[in-house]
Design an enzyme around this catalytic site. Sequence first.
Site, mmCIF file in Angstrom:
data_model
loop_
_atom_site.group_PDB
_atom_site.id
_atom_site.type_symbol
_atom_site.label_atom_id
_atom_site.label_comp_id
_atom_site.label_asym_id
_atom_site.label_seq_id
_atom_site.Cartn_x
_atom_site.Cartn_y
_atom_site.Cartn_z
ATOM 1 N N LYS A 34 3.471 -8.725 6.529
ATOM 2 C CA LYS A 34 4.610 -7.811 6.416
ATOM 3 C C LYS A 34 4.117 -6.414 6.027
ATOM 4 C CE LYS A 34 5.506 -9.024 1.572
ATOM 5 N NZ LYS A 34 6.502 -9.506 0.591
ATOM 6 N N TYR A 254 -1.193 22.312 -9.615
ATOM 7 C CA TYR A 254 0.211 22.592 -9.897
ATOM 8 C C TYR A 254 0.556 22.298 -11.355
ATOM 9 C CZ TYR A 254 1.413 23.095 -4.945
ATOM 10 O OH TYR A 254 1.517 23.532 -3.651
#
EC number: 5.1.1.1
Length: 358
Positions: A34, A254
């Site tokens: 999956k 940042y």
Amino acid sequence: MRPLVATVDLSAIRHNYALAKRCAPQRQAFAVVKANAYGHGAREVVTALHDDADGFAVACLEEAAEVRALHASARILLLEGCFEASEYALAGQLRLDLVIQGAEQGEAFLAAGLDIPLNVWLKLDSGMHRLGFDPAALRAWHARLRSHPGVRELNLISHFACADERNHPLTEQQLESFLGLLDLDFDQRSLANSAAVLTIPAAHMDWLRPGIMLYGSTPLADLSAAELGLKPAMSLGAQLISLREVAVGESVGYGATWIAERPARIGTVSCGYADGYPRTAPAGTPVLVGGRRAILAGRVSMDMLAVDLSDLPEARVGDPVELWGAGLSVDEVARACGTLGYELLSKVTARVPRRYSH
């Protein structure tokens, strides 16, 4: 071309599947593919396991259809069942092993009136409380489906909540709940996820469901993949694209969250959170630069991240950077980020090219 690639070793996946089978002789195993085979590429993984896997397990019909197109005869287990009544006809066409995890799904299956009988897996909620019938309801549905013409095999399935923590009391409770239904006439039984495959022989039943272990990440909190004999399948590799000197007191990245406490040598790496590397990775998260350890400095950006190379004076622009892989386990990186290897692997985004070795 941007210097970032996820290299997938398909021979490692075959090795890890074989290890699962060796843990439980005479049992069969659904290879869980999956979520695009946990980010590794479902098409390539199914093809690599084509002649080895007894079956495959997926989360939705779209994934099942992809696997069926690659393998005409393998058993394909639809782990969450059908989400809409209209999906049962396609499930029949694809000849899926169908999980029924609640009364609504059971009624929709009966109403579908499929021409071809399917293997049906009744899901027991043995204690995780996510999907499945309680024991009394499951007994009632067993009685309704046992002789139904639309059912080829009637099977029992459940899922552990805490098998990754060895000796957790809930695991024993779940096992006892599962065993308490085996007075019923089931054709096949499946309970063992990766952690149970490796550590709980009593849970092996008829069908194993190895998932994360196939990809070389540990399912256990206290044992590494290497200690379990697993081989890492994915290496996420980037490159140093810039170097600079940063003075004491200057910041990187940042938010200016990382401040140099000594004269620092900072490298910029061609990988960021748009590639699946977690933005939440803290300063100090390990990476390998030219095969040697370095650590993150400052926040991860969308396309780049910064590393402190103050102790690696030989590092140069163009040097290879391993974010995780054979030299640095994905589980170690995940721990530093406060998450699991499952999440890091499955979140590597589509813009990262995959390259495959056999």
